[in-house]
Design a protein around this motif. Sequence first.
Motif, short mmCIF file in Angstrom:
data_model
loop_
_atom_site.label_atom_id
_atom_site.label_comp_id
_atom_site.label_asym_id
_atom_site.label_seq_id
_atom_site.Cartn_x
_atom_site.Cartn_y
_atom_site.Cartn_z
N CYS A 1 1.15 4.55 1.79
CA CYS A 1 0.76 6.43 2.49
C CYS A 1 0.97 6.15 3.86
N CYS B 1 -5.95 10.74 2.05
CA CYS B 1 -5.17 11.70 3.07
C CYS B 1 -4.43 12.86 2.67
N ILE C 1 -1.41 2.64 3.70
CA ILE C 1 -1.89 1.65 2.83
C ILE C 1 -1.10 1.95 1.38
N CYS D 1 -2.14 8.79 0.07
CA CYS D 1 -2.70 8.59 -0.50
C CYS D 1 -4.18 9.73 -1.03
N CYS E 1 -2.02 6.43 6.87
CA CYS E 1 -3.28 4.91 6.80
C CYS E 1 -2.40 4.26 6.84
ZN LIG Z 1 -3.51 7.39 3.77
#
Ligand SMILES: [Zn+2]
Length: 215
Positions: A27, A56, A32, A53, A30
């Motif tokens: 992502c 988000c 991830i 993700c 963020c």
């Molecule tokens: Zn994210």
Amino acid sequence: MSAPSTAAAHRGLRRFRAPAPPPPERCELCGIELAGRHRHLVDTRNRGLACACPPCALLFEQAGAAGGQFRTVPDRFLSDPDHRLDDVVWDRLRIPVGVAFLLDNTTLGRAVALYPSPAGATESELEPSAWQAVHDATRLAGLLAPDVEALLLRRTEDRIECHLIPVDLAYELTGRLRMLWRGFDGGAEARAALADFFADVARRAREPHEEARRP
Ligand SMILES: [Zn+2]
Ligand SMILES: [Zn+2]
């Protein structure tokens, strides 16, 4: 909102720079790790796509409604079997090949057509009157979310097809066709890729009246 001077500077035909999402599947908001298929955000400032993700994507789906740099690409597919797009409208778009995506690009302040060609993926700005003709011929144009959705048009020997699809898929197909496209009709491999793509769109698409009205 776009500055008219920027739109003027970008006017006309140009090679399309595909905003292909980068290969590392994280992502981009963020950090991830992403598992397999995921959603994308359009970065309206840099004209790119960012992998996202689910949390988000959801966050920017809500924030994007108020405007902003990042806008989540919706995942709806619509078809308009009752459109009135004909050869007259098609000719006004000045697309030299049989398939194109039409986008409402707020950075340029114009609608643009994106299509494969022997010279590579090409983007051309539409005359406002040509874009109006598309609006008059299909209700999908009025439902199209700027920057994040695309109208997919295909002209075959006996008809024109018209769908509304997520813009990340439009960029993905343009990228794939760029590798395969030969001559003006695309050649066998490009035609096979297009047939697969349209079968998938037809399977997922609904008609606009099945779609809840946007706020
Ligand atoms: Zn994210
Ligand atoms: Zn991605």
